[in-house]
Structure formats: structure tokens, C-alpha cells
Design an enzyme around this catalytic site. Sequence first.
Site, PDB file in Angstrom:
ATOM      1  N   GLU A 150     -39.372   1.378  83.932  1.00 30.35           N
ATOM      2  CA  GLU A 150     -38.423   1.732  83.303  1.00 30.35           C
ATOM      3  C   GLU A 150     -37.957   1.271  82.239  1.00 30.35           C
ATOM      4  O   GLU A 150     -37.645   0.311  82.304  1.00 30.35           O
ATOM      5  CB  GLU A 150     -38.033   2.037  85.039  1.00 30.35           C
ATOM      6  CG  GLU A 150     -38.088   1.994  86.319  1.00 30.35           C
ATOM      7  CD  GLU A 150     -37.076   1.895  87.277  1.00 30.35           C
ATOM      8  OE1 GLU A 150     -37.603   1.708  88.083  1.00 30.35           O
ATOM      9  OE2 GLU A 150     -36.017   2.056  86.915  1.00 30.35           O
ATOM     10  N   CYS A 163     -31.903   0.837  77.281  1.00 31.51           N
ATOM     11  CA  CYS A 163     -32.616   0.255  78.538  1.00 31.51           C
ATOM     12  C   CYS A 163     -33.471  -0.116  78.300  1.00 31.51           C
ATOM     13  O   CYS A 163     -34.146   0.738  79.041  1.00 31.51           O
ATOM     14  CB  CYS A 163     -31.247   0.200  80.098  1.00 31.51           C
ATOM     15  SG  CYS A 163     -31.506  -1.063  81.025  1.00 31.51           S
ATOM     16  N   CYS A 180     -39.933  -8.537  89.011  1.00 33.02           N
ATOM     17  CA  CYS A 180     -39.100  -9.607  88.638  1.00 33.02           C
ATOM     18  C   CYS A 180     -38.983 -10.874  89.343  1.00 33.02           C
ATOM     19  O   CYS A 180     -39.720 -10.508  90.885  1.00 33.02           O
ATOM     20  CB  CYS A 180     -37.602  -9.452  87.856  1.00 33.02           C
ATOM     21  SG  CYS A 180     -36.318 -10.784  87.892  1.00 33.02           S
ATOM     22  N   CYS A 231     -32.955 -11.509  93.523  1.00 35.22           N
ATOM     23  CA  CYS A 231     -31.473 -10.924  93.692  1.00 35.22           C
ATOM     24  C   CYS A 231     -31.441 -10.208  94.324  1.00 35.22           C
ATOM     25  O   CYS A 231     -32.121  -9.256  94.769  1.00 35.22           O
ATOM     26  CB  CYS A 231     -30.483 -10.471  92.623  1.00 35.22           C
ATOM     27  SG  CYS A 231     -30.464 -11.330  91.471  1.00 35.22           S
ATOM     28  N   CYS A 264     -30.903  -6.021  94.393  1.00 33.17           N
ATOM     29  CA  CYS A 264     -31.593  -5.545  93.524  1.00 33.17           C
ATOM     30  C   CYS A 264     -33.532  -4.737  93.830  1.00 33.17           C
ATOM     31  O   CYS A 264     -34.364  -5.665  93.926  1.00 33.17           O
ATOM     32  CB  CYS A 264     -31.685  -6.592  92.219  1.00 33.17           C
ATOM     33  SG  CYS A 264     -33.051  -6.065  90.615  1.00 33.17           S
ATOM     34  N   SER A 267     -25.097 -12.338  84.507  1.00 33.81           N
ATOM     35  CA  SER A 267     -24.650 -11.672  85.735  1.00 33.81           C
ATOM     36  C   SER A 267     -24.412 -12.612  86.558  1.00 33.81           C
ATOM     37  O   SER A 267     -25.066 -13.467  86.804  1.00 33.81           O
ATOM     38  CB  SER A 267     -26.253 -11.359  85.987  1.00 33.81           C
ATOM     39  OG  SER A 267     -26.782  -9.941  85.642  1.00 33.81           O
ATOM     40  N   LEU A 268     -22.704 -12.398  86.544  1.00 29.47           N
ATOM     41  CA  LEU A 268     -22.496 -13.592  87.624  1.00 29.47           C
ATOM     42  C   LEU A 268     -21.933 -13.343  89.409  1.00 29.47           C
ATOM     43  O   LEU A 268     -22.672 -13.726  90.545  1.00 29.47           O
ATOM     44  CB  LEU A 268     -21.023 -13.726  86.778  1.00 29.47           C
ATOM     45  CG  LEU A 268     -20.006 -15.197  87.454  1.00 29.47           C
ATOM     46  CD1 LEU A 268     -20.779 -16.489  87.364  1.00 29.47           C
ATOM     47  CD2 LEU A 268     -18.916 -15.178  86.414  1.00 29.47           C
ATOM     48  N   ASN A 285     -25.170  -0.145  93.117  1.00 30.84           N
ATOM     49  CA  ASN A 285     -26.110   0.827  93.127  1.00 30.84           C
ATOM     50  C   ASN A 285     -26.909   0.338  94.942  1.00 30.84           C
ATOM     51  O   ASN A 285     -27.429  -0.691  94.709  1.00 30.84           O
ATOM     52  CB  ASN A 285     -26.441   0.454  92.211  1.00 30.84           C
ATOM     53  CG  ASN A 285     -26.755   1.904  91.303  1.00 30.84           C
ATOM     54  OD1 ASN A 285     -26.490   3.314  91.671  1.00 30.84           O
ATOM     55  ND2 ASN A 285     -26.434   1.672  89.929  1.00 30.84           N
ATOM     56  N   CYS A 302     -32.162   0.137  88.491  1.00 31.41           N
ATOM     57  CA  CYS A 302     -33.151  -0.473  88.223  1.00 31.41           C
ATOM     58  C   CYS A 302     -33.891  -0.771  88.940  1.00 31.41           C
ATOM     59  O   CYS A 302     -33.480  -0.818  90.403  1.00 31.41           O
ATOM     60  CB  CYS A 302     -33.202  -1.875  86.650  1.00 31.41           C
ATOM     61  SG  CYS A 302     -32.458  -2.891  87.062  1.00 31.41           S
TER      62      CYS A 302
HETATM   63  N1  SAH Z   1     -32.345 -10.022  84.962  1.00 32.58           N
HETATM   64  C1  SAH Z   1     -31.098 -10.029  83.981  1.00 32.58           C
HETATM   65  C2  SAH Z   1     -31.419  -8.420  83.697  1.00 32.58           C
HETATM   66  C3  SAH Z   1     -32.214  -7.348  84.390  1.00 32.58           C
HETATM   67  S1  SAH Z   1     -30.952  -6.459  85.917  1.00 32.58           S
HETATM   68  C4  SAH Z   1     -30.149 -10.448  84.899  1.00 32.58           C
HETATM   69  O1  SAH Z   1     -29.868 -10.159  85.798  1.00 32.58           O
HETATM   70  O2  SAH Z   1     -29.047  -9.630  84.570  1.00 32.58           O
HETATM   71  C5  SAH Z   1     -29.370  -6.221  85.056  1.00 32.58           C
HETATM   72  C6  SAH Z   1     -28.478  -5.213  85.628  1.00 32.58           C
HETATM   73  O3  SAH Z   1     -27.938  -4.523  86.732  1.00 32.58           O
HETATM   74  C7  SAH Z   1     -27.636  -7.511  86.217  1.00 32.58           C
HETATM   75  O4  SAH Z   1     -26.303  -7.817  85.681  1.00 32.58           O
HETATM   76  C8  SAH Z   1     -27.910  -7.156  87.417  1.00 32.58           C
HETATM   77  O5  SAH Z   1     -27.163  -7.826  88.352  1.00 32.58           O
HETATM   78  C9  SAH Z   1     -27.098  -5.033  88.135  1.00 32.58           C
HETATM   79  N2  SAH Z   1     -27.859  -5.383  89.088  1.00 32.58           N
HETATM   80  C10 SAH Z   1     -29.376  -5.515  89.432  1.00 32.58           C
HETATM   81  N3  SAH Z   1     -29.050  -4.503  91.360  1.00 32.58           N
HETATM   82  C11 SAH Z   1     -27.745  -3.816  90.652  1.00 32.58           C
HETATM   83  C12 SAH Z   1     -27.570  -3.145  91.868  1.00 32.58           C
HETATM   84  N4  SAH Z   1     -28.576  -3.028  92.955  1.00 32.58           N
HETATM   85  N5  SAH Z   1     -26.014  -2.564  91.486  1.00 32.58           N
HETATM   86  C13 SAH Z   1     -25.964  -3.652  90.596  1.00 32.58           C
HETATM   87  N6  SAH Z   1     -25.736  -3.682  89.780  1.00 32.58           N
HETATM   88  C14 SAH Z   1     -26.954  -4.160  89.540  1.00 32.58           C
END
Ligand code: SAH
Length: 348
Positions: free
Chosen positions: A93, A106, A113, A117, A120, A215-216, A291, A333
Site C-alpha cells: 500500500e 507514505c 511486518c 505491534c 497495527c 514509534s513510542l 486507527n 496502513c
Molecule cells: N514499522 C514502522 C513504520 C510503519 S507504521 C514503525 O513502527 O514506526 C507507521 C506508524 O503508524 C507507526 O508509528 C505505527 O506505530 C503507527 N500505527 C500502526 N497502526 C496504527 C493504528 N492502528 N493507529 C494509529 N497508528 C498506528
Amino acid sequence: MEKTDILSLSLEELEQLLVAYGEKKFRAKQVFQWLHVKKVMDFDKMTDISVQLRHFLKENFCINGLFMQKRLESHIDNTVKYLYRLSDGNFVETVLMDYHHGKSICVSTQVGCKMGCNFCASAIAGFVRSLEPSEILMQIYETERDAGTRVSGVVLMGIGEPLDNFSNVLKFLKLLSDKDGDNLSLRHVSLSTCGIVPKIYELADMKLQLTLSVSLHSPYNDKRSEIMPVNRTYNIDELMKACRYYIDTTGRRVTFEYAVIDNVNSSEKDADRLAALLRGMNCHVNLIPVNQVKERNYKTARSGVADFAKRLGDRGINATVRRTLGSDIEAACGQLRRDAGSKGGTDN
Ligand code: SAH
């Protein structure tokens, strides 16, 4: 013999291959510019190149194209989301966003992945493989072609963990910023990571001018480990140390991404701890309303993000709230790809 993926080659690599074939070095630059400046993806259309060289290119190289499987345009804010099919039938995507200062894109760096997480959609759909440099780059070229415009910023924040595909991502960055190629300054590029600490050090030492986003999502190890398994390997202390090293070595500010989730990471206590963690650091906090993905019950109340931003502000930490773009087209995403299934795919 398998053909070489020409769009993944640096100019130097292409020069070496063409010189070995007996061509003059400048021919490589011509071909490189056809591909990366004129974006001509057909050797036969490279008209200032001899028929013989074009034949050699066709015999030995392939142009790793993407096929647009789906295109969704937001009626709210012009965000466009693309589902691209790769040459092996997998999907990635790409999202094109319209900001007042220009278009930002983006891109994905992997098919799926490994990081797991739990909020996600990309992680939920599982990992298939890493992308080649050409496949990351072509998301930009194809999208620019479709939109009829150049992008002014690139964020590596789509599907995948960029630092888990480190060498291909670095090659992509080199191609993207090559003066003889696309020539986009890395100052306009952000790379987002879940926190693969050793790679943050490596990246810092390269002193690239890109922005590192981390991403914290929680300032507490137990909570962060629960929602981001990578924290079990590299905990918050180690991550913060690596971020400080990045800031000191590159002179660049780090951005912390923080998806605000009700009852998970946005209490007064979370704000206290986060503020203590970041105080004095040259950084910026980007708050994102979580999201919702259908597999999880995470949500943010409409006021939740603004409240948390205020809590941080009261503690001297500057935080911005990321605009939610494309809320009518499932721009979170991983959702499109997951719905399309993996290999082979659908034609909807
Ligand atoms: N792997 C990388 C980049 C891809 S995710 C990372 O972890 O940073 C891009 C961003 O979207 C990250 O900050 C991730 O934590 C966030 N993200 C993923 N799913 C999400 C969701 N459901 N709601 C909000 N942010 C989300």
C-alpha cells in the site's frame, strides 16, 4: 539466467556493468537518467541509446514495475490510497497525502511486518518478504505518474519496518536522493521505526539528513512490551539512549509517534512519565488518534488526543496532533492489503 533488477542499481553499479560489457561509462548515466529522471520504463523508448545497447539491456535487465490494483480517493481531503501488486503477486500500500505545502507520500518497505505491534493491521496480516529498493522507489514513481505531480516529501511509514530491511532501504534512499536521479533531498524524508536500537546507531553514524521518527506509544516498559513486542528486545531506556545518540550525532530532532489509545496510554500518569522521559531532548511528539482495526478494541474518544496533548503541554512537552487523513478510505496502513489477501490476490 535471471535478469538484473535495473531500478535497484546505483549509478556506480550500472556503470560497472556497462563498462564490463564494453560500453563507455557515460552511457550508464544516460540510462540512469531515462529511468530516474524521465521515468521511462521501456528500454525501446530510450532513443539516444544504440539499438545494440538497448538489446543488451533487454536481454540482461528487467524493470521491476508495479501494477495498480486499487485506487481509493478520499472525498474529504484528497488523500489517495493505492494498492499496488508486485511482480510476484504480493501487494503493498501507498498513500498520497495533500498538505498545504505540497504532496507527501507514505511508502511501504516490506510485504507485511514481523514486529507484531498489536494495534497495527500490517502486523496482524503477517510477514511475507522485504521489498527491493526498486519496489520502494516505484511506489513513488507510479504514484507521481498517476497524480500528474511530483511529491515534495516522503515518509517511510507504510507497511513494514524500514530498519528490518536496512540495506534495501539505504539503497532506496541513495537512489531517491541521487543528484543524477530523482534528486529528492533527504531533508524531506522521514523514516519511522518501532525501535530497532542497533540500526538506529548505524543510521546515526551515516549522518544522513533524514528525520527519524520513533514509534513510542507508551512510556512504560510493561505496557509498551504488551503492545509492541520489540520492546522486549530493546527496552525504553536503550531506545532513548539510541535516540539521544542520533540527535547528538546528526544534529537533527527526533519525532516520537504516539497513537493515543483510551485506557491504555493517555492518563495523567502516562503524561507525567512521558514528559520526564523526553524533558530536555531535542524532539517533537506527534500524537495520532488510534486507527481502529477490526481485530482490536482500541479506540480514542474524540477529545482524547487533544486532552493528552494538553496534558503534555502543561508539562512543557510540545506535541502536535496529526491530522487524520483519508478517514473515509481506510487509510490505516495494512488494511487494504489484508483485505486483498496475500499472493495472487483479487480483482476487486
Ligand atoms: N514499522 C514502522 C513504520 C510503519 S507504521 C514503525 O513502527 O514506526 C507507521 C506508524 O503508524 C507507526 O508509528 C505505527 O506505530 C503507527 N500505527 C500502526 N497502526 C496504527 C493504528 N492502528 N493507529 C494509529 N497508528 C498506528
